[in-house]
Design a protein around this motif. Structure first.
Motif, short mmCIF file in Angstrom:
data_model
loop_
_atom_site.label_atom_id
_atom_site.label_comp_id
_atom_site.label_asym_id
_atom_site.label_seq_id
_atom_site.Cartn_x
_atom_site.Cartn_y
_atom_site.Cartn_z
N LYS A 10 0.83 -1.20 0.00
CA LYS A 10 0.00 0.00 0.00
C LYS A 10 0.86 1.24 0.00
O LYS A 10 0.53 2.24 -0.65
N ALA A 11 1.97 1.17 0.73
CA ALA A 11 2.88 2.32 0.76
C ALA A 11 3.43 2.60 -0.64
O ALA A 11 3.53 3.75 -1.07
N ARG A 44 1.99 1.85 -3.54
CA ARG A 44 0.94 2.41 -4.38
C ARG A 44 0.65 3.86 -4.02
O ARG A 44 0.40 4.71 -4.87
N ALA A 45 0.68 4.14 -2.72
CA ALA A 45 0.42 5.51 -2.30
C ALA A 45 1.51 6.45 -2.80
O ALA A 45 1.22 7.56 -3.25
N GLU A 69 1.06 7.40 -6.28
CA GLU A 69 -0.03 8.33 -6.54
C GLU A 69 0.30 9.74 -6.07
O GLU A 69 0.01 10.70 -6.76
N ALA A 85 2.27 10.80 0.84
CA ALA A 85 2.68 9.51 1.40
C ALA A 85 3.80 9.72 2.39
O ALA A 85 3.84 9.09 3.45
N PHE A 128 -5.58 9.19 -1.52
CA PHE A 128 -5.07 8.30 -2.54
C PHE A 128 -6.28 7.75 -3.28
O PHE A 128 -6.86 6.74 -2.90
N MET A 165 -7.13 4.19 -4.29
CA MET A 165 -7.19 3.18 -3.23
C MET A 165 -8.51 3.33 -2.46
O MET A 165 -9.14 4.37 -2.48
N GLU A 180 -8.12 1.47 2.80
CA GLU A 180 -6.68 1.52 2.58
C GLU A 180 -6.12 2.90 2.90
O GLU A 180 -5.03 3.03 3.46
N LEU A 240 -3.26 3.59 5.64
CA LEU A 240 -2.01 4.30 5.35
C LEU A 240 -1.74 5.39 6.37
O LEU A 240 -0.62 5.84 6.51
N LEU A 255 0.83 3.81 9.55
CA LEU A 255 1.95 2.95 9.17
C LEU A 255 2.98 2.80 10.28
O LEU A 255 3.65 1.80 10.38
N ARG A 273 -8.02 9.79 8.28
CA ARG A 273 -6.70 9.27 7.94
C ARG A 273 -5.64 9.87 8.86
O ARG A 273 -4.76 9.16 9.37
#
Lengths: 285, 237, 581
Positions: free
Chosen positions: A169-170, A172-173, A176, A181, B88, B91, B95, B99, B102, B147
């Motif tokens: 996921k990291a 993909r983020a 984007e 991120a 994002f 996603m 997700e 994120l 993390l 988030r």
């Protein structure tokens, strides 16, 4: 144009599936680095061939089982891949220029390959090549089956990692929206190095498959570029399963075309598809 | 807790912030208002680690943040809800929330944090599997806030959360912010919607053309001509 | 001219009766000069990097092979046909591809590569080649030189001279200026009046045609052509390498790169170092892209220009209005109440967000209209839609009596519209002067180059940038870049000027100067729409104000009146959280 027998057609489709899986495996590394790292790594093909030659060398000269050579080659390539990425990002190379720089790398690697192994044809004579399964009237050679299995396993593994794990996921983020991120704790540089190393290791795996199923000669590096790019673009940049599915579709289409007309018409399929995809859906997947 | 001391920030050669100082204490709700182009986004992005400080000091709970790389800010306890949400989009909502958590400490509490988020924003609970880009503006704003909360921050930064939202949703939004602050998280809010921001804040700073031109309690600021002049161009020139 | 003298000198070479080897070597060098230079005409000048040059080269090869070997045409007659076939295919391809906005950069490169393979497959499988290749050994070689080697030498020399002359001429022409602008910022170029589609098509057609000629000559030279050799990856990648090495911005760059690579390749193959030579080419390509992205010639020119600019010149103040006459073309006499621009029902949405929602707007001749609104209200979108940067979803825009909402942006610019960008978008590789000359040539004024240059100088003086005329935009500070935007917009002599946050980022002193400038622009007859956040400036400058909020017009009228309205206050300051209950 007489219609071939069902058996012939089925065998052609089967071989199309096998070669398509290899397109997919080759395309996997390319798709990931293009879609997620914004670098078009033309040298991916040269690396795959280098891996193929190394597999051949270790298996022939050192009598190591070809499959086991991957355990040696893949880590080396991981480092190589990270190094190439470092080079491209250090100089802030645009996607277009990354195409040119990696073309330069391709030429260098090709020269190296030719220097060590000459332009003579090299064929890996492994005991795998001797085994062929039968499913009714169809023949399934073991090397091709291994290639298919390896491709599917790797593509699905990468897909699952990207989909379900935190690191996936990291990644993909970051692809984007890298700054945001980072704001949530993703170390962009570490992610990029990891990803480019993995892509190169995937090239090594593709090289193993190449060595198992094909006769090697340096100039063949370029023969794969077009069709694999087609698989990548059709399957979607940054996708793990896309190139595999698209590759199989292309492989089967080519096989059917070859059976119905002549082998030399085959490239038309993938390149026409590529052109259409570029015009109709030119942005990122 | 948060100390910004006389910082200057440049975009290339052009100065965006001049000699700006502010502070936020534990559990406070502070807002920064000012006209467009004043530098509000630059300021909050700098506090979040997205911009580098050219000169001056930035510290949080005594730790100097000036030399810290961007990805380490969240583990210090600072989380941002960026301007324009910046989810994002490809996603899912779930997700996106994952994120936010993390870091190891946040990750351990991930499940609990998710439940809290769904309790605070019920509309999200039924949309966890939807791609974030498919949600409405107001819902996306909720995801962005959730988030940031998933990171269990001690200081929550928000950059113009009311942007592009219908007035009724803005009211809901600001009520949520009040609740979040009541539960102990300090909030630093950048807003163009002055009335709503001042309604919920304990203190406010007014920024104009890269400088702090006023600060204090909301009632005191509203009585001064600064805000009217900066925003509407009325009053004495 | 030096060039003509060198060409003539080279033409006499065959008389020296040198061993055929030299003539053949030079033939090859000229061959690559033609290919690389012709490639550069599109790909280098405009930035549309093509990996398909091999396709057009191959079309030329097979056109000549088919006509000469199969249909017994005289060889020389096949060359124009080779050029024509290649050019036509290029035009058809361009007509499809250049209209798709997102196929640029690496996508265009891939697409052209794919086209090469498609063409190769078709030729391989049809009677054109069919598989075994085509033999031209029976085709008589014309007696231009004493020996065949001399003939090819002279033919290719002629082709090289023609190609270089064309490349040189284009670089200095309007077409060239348009291509260079496309290279730096295609969207801005289109909005400022450059007919981008037409420029690309013409450049592509010329590029392909010349490649076709080189192909035709090559066919006879090798006398046996096969698909795999002709359409291999060598041609497209080598021309890229040569042009990048020499420098893609200059007409002579590719030629220098071609000469260098030909010599290097030769010295490598001469010995036993074929592979080392090949690897060396790869290393050179990487080194050039990483360290010398402008190529040999480009880097040299940049260094020379920089040393000439080393002496810093002081900024000049904007000229006083008494100093020079009004250059702006007066609008047709219609009385100052006339509507110059009106929008009806204009809507535009992006990815689900309604940026503009059925907006009605009038702009009257000779006024300064302030366009205000909080962040996200749609102001910039309005400017983008009016100038043609984006297509609107619905509604109509009428400018100078013409319905323009479906027009390509460059036509709207020609009609008399100009805009500045909030974040300046100068053409990075052109000098400050050339940036302004471009709009003078392609905008409403549509001047030929000499007049455009003096017009440009006048506007640089107006905005105080005369001392920086030869500088590159990167050497300017933000204030100067904003003024460059202004000068560039004004040089097209627009009737309507759209200023998008031209003051943001400026210091108070610079703002005062900009305000004075804007007033002088209006005094000279240009109508202005001003998008601004700086309240005091907007209040001081505007005759009327229109306020947008969330894509709607919520107020319109004289400044003080509008800003006092409750709705406007609410839009800017918001409504309280507790107040609504």
């Amino acid at each position: 144009m007489t219609l071939p027998s069902p058996t012939l057609l089925a065998q052609a489709i089967l071989s199309g599936v096998f070669v398509g899986a290899l397109y997919g495996l080759l395309g996997l590394g390319l798709s990931l680095s293009w879609g997620l790292l914004r670098q078009i790594n033309l040298a991916h093909f040269a690396l795959a061939f280098l891996g193929a030659y190394l597999t051949y060398q270790l298996a022939t000269a050192a009598a190591i089982d070809p499959l086991a050579t991957l355990l040696i080659i893949a880590p080396i390539f991981f480092v190589l891949g990270a190094a190439i990425h470092w080079l491209l990002s250090r100089f802030a190379v645009t996607p277009l220029n990354s195409l040119l720089v990696t073309f330069g790398l391709t030429v260098i690697v090709e020269s190296l390959i030719q220097w060590f192994w000459t332009a003579d044809y090299r064929r890996l004579g492994s005991h795998y090549a001797d085994i062929t399964f039968r499913a009714g009237p169809l023949f399934i050679p073991l090397p091709e089956l291994l290639t298919f299995a390896l491709s599917v396993v790797l593509c699905v593994s990468v897909w699952a990692t990207l989909r379900y794990t935190d690191i996936g996921k990291a990644i993909r983020a970051t692809a984007e929206d890298a700054p945001i991120a980072a704001a949530f704790g993703v170390n962009q540089r570490r992610v990029a190095i990891l990803l480019s190393g993995v892509c190169a290791a995937l090239a090594a795996a593709a090289g193993l498959c190449l060595a198992l199923t094909y006769t090697l000669t340096p100039s063949q590096i370029y023969a794969w570029i077009g069709v694999v790019f087609a698989a990548v673009m059709i399957g979607g940049l940054g996708s793990a399963l896309g190139p595999l599915v698209a590759g199989i579709v292309i492989g089967v289409s080519e096989a059917i075309t070859m059976t119905l007309t002549a082998p030399s018409w085959a490239p038309l399929v993938s390149f026409s598809l590529l052109i259409v995809v570029l015009l109709v859906r030119p942005g990122k997947a | 807790m948060l100390r910004v001391e006389r910082i200057c920030v440049h975009y290339g050669a052009a100065p965006a912030l001049w000699d700006v100082s502010l502070n936020v204490e534990e559990g406070e709700l502070v807002c920064i208002v000012g006209p467009n182009g004043a530098g509000k986004s630059t300021l909050i992005n700098t506090i979040a680690g997205l911009n580098r400080v050219t000169s001056g000091a930035l510290s949080f709970s005594g730790r100097d943040l000036g030399s810290l790389p961007a990805h380490r800010f969240v583990s210090e306890g600072i989380a941002i809800v960026p301007e324009g949400r910046r989810l994002f989009g490809a996603m899912t909502v779930r997700e996106n929330l994952e994120l936010g958590s993390l870091a190891p400490s946040a990750k351990a509490a991930r499940h609990a944090s998710l439940e809290r988020a769904c309790a605070m924003f019920p509309a999200l609970a039924s949309r966890l599997q939807h791609p974030a880009s498919a949600l409405s503006g107001g819902q996306q704003q909720m995801v962005a806030i959730a988030r940031a909360l998933m990171a269990r921050p001690r200081l929550l930064l928000l950059d113009e959360p009311s942007l592009g939202l219908a007035p009724a949703i803005v009211i809901e939004l600001f009520r949520s912010l009040r609740r979040i602050n009541a539960e102990g998280t300090a909030v630093l809010l950048v807003e163009q919607n002055v009335a709503a921001a001042l309604d919920i804040s304990a203190r406010a700073y007014v920024l104009d053309e890269g400088r702090v031109i006023a600060e204090g309690a909301p009632e005191a600021l509203l009585a001064q001509p600064h805000i009217h002049r900066a925003y509407l161009g009325l009053g004495t020139s | 001219m030096l060039f003509a003298a060198v060409a003539l000198a080279l033409a006499t070479l065959p008389f020296f009766r040198l061993p055929a080897f030299y003539e053949t070597f030079l033939y090859l060098m000229f061959h690559w000069i033609v290919l690389a230079t012709s490639w550069n005409i599109l790909s280098g000048y405009s930035g549309y990097v093509s990996f398909g040059h091999g396709a057009f080269f191959g079309l030329g090869v097979y056109a000549t092979a088919t006509l000469a070997a199969r249909y017994r045409w005289p060889f020389l007659a096949t060359l124009p046909v080779a050029a024509l076939v290649a050019a036509m295919v290029g035009i058809v391809l361009g007509a499809v591809v250049f209209r798709v906005k997102r196929v640029r950069g690496e996508l265009f490169a891939l697409l052209t590569l794919a086209v090469t393979f498609v063409l190769a497959t078709v030729i391989l499988n049809t009677p054109i080649d069919g598989g075994p290749g085509v033999y031209l050994s029976a085709v008589p070689i014309p007696h231009i030189g004493a020996t065949p080697a001399s003939t090819f030498y002279l033919l290719e020399l002629a082709a090289a001279v023609i190609t270089l002359a064309i490349a040189w001429w284009i670089a200095r022409s309007r077409l060239g200026s348009g291509l260079f602008a496309i290279h730096d910022d295609e969207d801005a170029a289109e909005v400022l009046g450059v007919p981008t589609f037409r420029c690309k098509q013409v450049a592509f057609a010329i590029s392909c045609g010349l490649a076709g000629v080189a192909g035709g000559i090559y066919a006879l030279f090798v006398s046996y052509v096969t698909v795999s050799e002709t359409f291999s990856i060598t041609v497209p990648l080598t021309v890229v390498l040569m042009s990048v090495l020499g420098g893609t911005r200059h007409w002579a760059g590719p030629a220098i790169g071609a000469a260098a690579i030909t010599v290097i390749s030769y010295t490598a193959t001469a010995g036993d170092h074929v592979l080392a030579g090949k690897a060396a080419i790869g290393i050179i390509l990487i080194a050039v892209i990483l360290f010398m992205p402008d190529g040999i010639l480009g880097t040299l020119l940049v260094r020379r220009a920089r040393s000439m600019r080393a002496a810093p010149a002081p900024d000049t103040l904007p000229a006083k209005s008494a100093d020079f006459p009004s250059p702006v073309r007066a609008s047709p006499l219609r009385g100052s109440g006339a509507r110059l621009l009106y929008l009806r029902d204009v809507s535009k949405s992006f990815a689900g967000v309604q940026a503009l929602d059925r907006v009605d707007l009038d702009v009257y001749r000779g006024e300064i209209l302030g366009l205000l609104g909080p962040n996200g209200s749609g102001k910039s979108t309005l400017i983008n839609v009016v100038s043609g940067h984006h297509q609107l979803d619905g509604g109509s825009i009428v400018f100078e009596g013409q319905t323009v909402e479906r027009w390509p942006a460059h036509r709207v610019a020609r009609l008399g519209l100009a805009r500045t960008y909030q974040i300046p978008r100068p053409f990075a590789h052109s000098s400050v002067l050339d940036n302004v000359v471009l709009t003078a040539m392609f905008g409403a004024a549509a001047l030929p180059r000499p007049e455009a240059t003096s017009e440009a100088r006048r506007w640089l003086e107006f905005t105080g940038l005369s001392a920086k005329a030869e500088a590159l935009p990167a050497d300017l500070n933000l204030h100067q870049r904003k003024f460059l935007e202004l000068a560039r917009a004004l040089a097209s002599r627009p009737r309507l000027l759209l200023l998008d946050e031209v003051l943001s980022g400026l210091t108070p002193a610079e703002i005062d100067g900009a305000v004075r400038l804007i007033l002088r622009i209006r005094d000279q007859g240009t109508t202005i729409v001003l998008v601004e956040h700086l309240m005091r400036v907007v209040m001081a400058l505007s005759d009327r104000i229109v306020v947008l909020d969330q894509g709607h017009v919520i107020a319109e009228g004289p400044p003080t009146e509008v800003m006092a309205q409750a709705a406007v206050k609410a839009a800017y300051l918001g409504t309280g959280v507790d107040a609504a209950g």
